[in-house]
Design an enzyme around this catalytic site. Sequence first.
Site, short mmCIF file in Angstrom:
data_model
loop_
_atom_site.label_atom_id
_atom_site.label_comp_id
_atom_site.label_asym_id
_atom_site.label_seq_id
_atom_site.Cartn_x
_atom_site.Cartn_y
_atom_site.Cartn_z
CB ILE A 1 -6.61 3.10 -15.99
CG1 ILE A 1 -5.94 1.73 -16.20
CG2 ILE A 1 -5.61 4.10 -15.41
CD1 ILE A 1 -4.77 1.76 -17.18
CB THR B 1 -5.49 8.48 -11.60
OG1 THR B 1 -5.18 8.99 -12.91
CG2 THR B 1 -4.93 7.07 -11.45
CE1 TYR C 1 -10.71 10.40 -18.59
CE2 TYR C 1 -9.10 11.80 -17.49
CZ TYR C 1 -9.80 11.45 -18.62
OH TYR C 1 -9.61 12.15 -19.79
CG ASN D 1 -27.92 0.32 -26.90
OD1 ASN D 1 -29.00 0.28 -26.34
ND2 ASN D 1 -27.50 1.36 -27.61
CB VAL E 1 -21.87 -6.09 -26.19
CG1 VAL E 1 -20.77 -6.80 -26.98
CG2 VAL E 1 -21.85 -4.58 -26.47
N PRO F 1 -13.66 5.76 -34.93
CG PRO F 1 -14.97 6.87 -33.36
CD PRO F 1 -13.90 5.82 -33.49
CD GLU G 1 -5.63 5.77 -30.76
OE1 GLU G 1 -6.68 5.69 -30.09
OE2 GLU G 1 -5.38 6.69 -31.58
#
Length: 241
Positions: A8, A10, A13, A98, A100, A117, A185
């Site tokens: 996403i 817009t 971004y 890196n 995955v 984190p 979230e």
Amino acid sequence: MKIAIIFIGTSNYKKFFDGYYEGIMKNFLVDHQKHFFVFTDDVSDSTFDRENVTKTEIQHCKWPFITLLRFKFIRMIEKTLQEFDYIFFVDADLWCVNPVIDKEILTGKPLIGVQHPGFVGTIGTFETDTRSNANIFDDYYDVSKYRQGCLWGGKSDAFVSMIKELDEKIDDDLKSNIVTVWHDESHMNKYFLKHKEEVETLHPGFAQPQNNYELIRQNYPTKFVHLHKEMNEFPRFAGVR
């Protein structure tokens, strides 16, 4: 397998797509076919013109609604998404830096999230407003893990079921003018609490901030990096409640 990647982008971004695309193509589950589904307010942008990219036009919304309504945006293509084996939402500014490989992320569980984190070994900022569908006081939950909304996904049937339910719950909240503390979230975390046994939680190296968080960098291999952004150019964290 066929893997769908949700982007996403817009307003400002959109500019992240080049590095986003290159990182995922180079490092993320390289043995599988990947297709990108781009939601943007500028479908004429030639940056998105690639063979494995499908564009969907959306309007840019002010913060926090551009993030809160992401499940609704994704539902615009839910029938198409059901043709894929796995689906991942990845923030526009979260770049895969890196390799995955399958065994790190495709464990067989239907849902996948990433440990935030900022809340390793401590309780995260779950929604506590009891009026909201995302509140954590309607049952007894294991709140030892708080997942960040920058990276999540799973098997297509589980993914689609999740976005349907969360879109409906957010709409229900908005009818009462309720906006959760951390928007999409917050709702995602409530869903993962309810479906704890179905969720594979990735280590916080899958959401490593570009700046600071040295303890995370020292203790977990960095897989994705969350790019640093200036607040005046990328407004966020404001307009809640």
